[in-house]
Write an enzyme that holds these catalytic residues in place. Structure first.
Site, PDB file in Angstrom:
ATOM      1  N   ALA A  78       1.031  -0.997   0.180  1.00  0.00           N
ATOM      2  CA  ALA A  78       0.035  -0.217   0.164  1.00  0.00           C
ATOM      3  C   ALA A  78       1.154   1.015   0.212  1.00  0.00           C
ATOM      4  O   ALA A  78       1.717   1.732   0.721  1.00  0.00           O
ATOM      5  CB  ALA A  78      -0.903   0.067   1.199  1.00  0.00           C
ATOM      6  N   CYS A  79       0.442   2.388  -1.253  1.00  0.00           N
ATOM      7  CA  CYS A  79       2.353   3.036  -1.898  1.00  0.00           C
ATOM      8  C   CYS A  79       1.770   4.853  -1.658  1.00  0.00           C
ATOM      9  O   CYS A  79       0.108   4.746  -2.351  1.00  0.00           O
ATOM     10  CB  CYS A  79       2.525   2.556  -2.316  1.00  0.00           C
ATOM     11  SG  CYS A  79       2.936   0.318  -1.815  1.00  0.00           S
ATOM     12  N   GLY A  80       2.470   5.182  -2.491  1.00  0.00           N
ATOM     13  CA  GLY A  80       1.769   6.502  -2.628  1.00  0.00           C
ATOM     14  C   GLY A  80       2.296   6.358  -4.051  1.00  0.00           C
ATOM     15  O   GLY A  80       3.385   5.705  -4.846  1.00  0.00           O
TER      16      GLY A  80
END
Length: 357
Positions: free
Chosen positions: A26-28
């Site tokens: 889960a990232c940007g």
């Protein structure tokens, strides 16, 4: 300060309630591009700026200077690479006539050279021309002990395109076959240092710079990115938050086609279906090479990496590369939960119409 030798260099084995098979990301993510495709160093700089602004979307470990991973994907910077190869004492052909990418290798020089020789033989056996190696300059002064403990030695191979290949897509497919063969013959071998082997990308179009870094460390770690001749018309950036995963150099993003934010909850089912079906793959596009690209998904990769593996295969198998709707190529990869959404219904109907035509 901790002794780097006592710091964990790899993810732990399955134990207790922990199983690496259940890891997710889960990232940007961020993206910048020139509307007319004009290449410039400014685009690379803006990509690094976006990346730093995504710091809150990434994560660090117990050490504030060890990141979960960050990086960027850009178009092939031919002007920069031509200059770099001249310094490395070999000439680079015109854009589109060579492929390259960053490869993670073991720090031990003897182990590294043996692995490089295997890779060179694979390139030659696939009918392409090995032009030379370039050592990618790096600076790990800002990295934490954990990142340093598993830090690879980064090299860049250059592969010349053989005149027998009919078009650009045929060359891109051949580079894909070379990379997949190298995975099977190097990463899956018993060679010393083979666990370090990872190809960030191998293409004539794009290149990926990434690592187990914080967003602000990417530009510092890779001095290449600061060169004025490092030009691109787009930059795709990613800051990793390994929610349920252990960070590593290879699991940082972007991958070869995507940068992903989220978790794929149907991962195990997808992997099982792919393994069950891949033995039945048939395509005149790859021909006999179809056996050399298996397994399609990298068992050492994360859920995002496996998604990228599948999308990559669909793109390269496409008969009208570059014109076919990428949304259609993604349909088989999108969960059934989207069925009933008007936009996806239209894509499904359009694809069915093309198939029946």
């Amino acid at each position: 300060m901790k002794d780097s030798k006592s710091v964990r260099a790899t993810a732990p084995a399955k134990q207790g309630l922990y199983d690496p098979a259940f890891e997710h990301d889960a990232c940007g993510v961020g993206f910048v591009a020139h509307l007319k495709g004009q290449k410039s160093h400014s685009i690379v700089e803006q990509g690094l700026e976006i990346l730093q602004n995504l710091d809150h979307r990434g994560a660090c470990g117990c050490e504030e200077n060890t990141g979960d991973g960050a990086g960027l994907l850009i178009q092939m910077p031919h002007k920069f690479l031509a200059e770099a190869c001249e310094k490395a004492k070999f000439a680079l052909p015109a854009f589109g006539q060579y492929g390259t990418g960053l490869i993670f290798l073991p720090p031990n020089a003897q182990q590294r050279r043996k692995i490089e020789q295997v890779f060179e033989k694979i390139v030659q056996s696939e009918g392409q021309h090995f032009l030379g190696w370039r050592t990618v300059p790096t600076s790990n002064r800002s990295l934490g002990d954990t990142a340093k403990a598993s830090e690879p030695y980064i090299r860049q191979p250059f592969i010349g395109r053989d005149a027998s290949l009919p078009d650009d897509l045929a060359f891109e497919r051949k580079l894909y076959v070379i990379r997949k063969r190298a995975y099977n013959e190097i990463r899956c071998s018993t060679m010393d240092g083979a666990s370090y082997w990872y190809v960030c990308s191998l293409s004539f179009k794009t290149i990926v710079y990434k690592g187990m870094l914080l967003t602000a460390q990417v530009g510092k770690y890779f001095p290449d990115l600061k060169k004025e001749s490092m030009e691109s018309g787009l930059a795709l950036v990613h800051s990793r938050f390994s929610t349920n995963t252990f960070p590593s150099w290879s699991r940082s993003h972007p991958y070869r086609y995507i940068a992903h934010n989220g978790q794929i909850n149907t991962l195990r089912g997808n992997i099982n279906w792919m393994h069950a079906r891949q033995a039945l793959f048939e395509t005149d596009v790859f021909g006999e090479d179809i056996r050399n690209i298996l397994p399609v998904t990298d068992p050492h990769g994360s859920d995002s990496a496996m998604f990228d593996n599948c999308l990559e295969l669909l793109v390269l198998e496409s008969r009208v590369h570059g014109r076919r709707e990428k949304g259609v190529l993604r349909i088989p990869l999108v969960p059934d939960g989207t069925v009933g959404w008007p936009c996806f219904d239209r894509l499904h109907r359009w694809e069915n119409h093309r198939r029946d035509a």
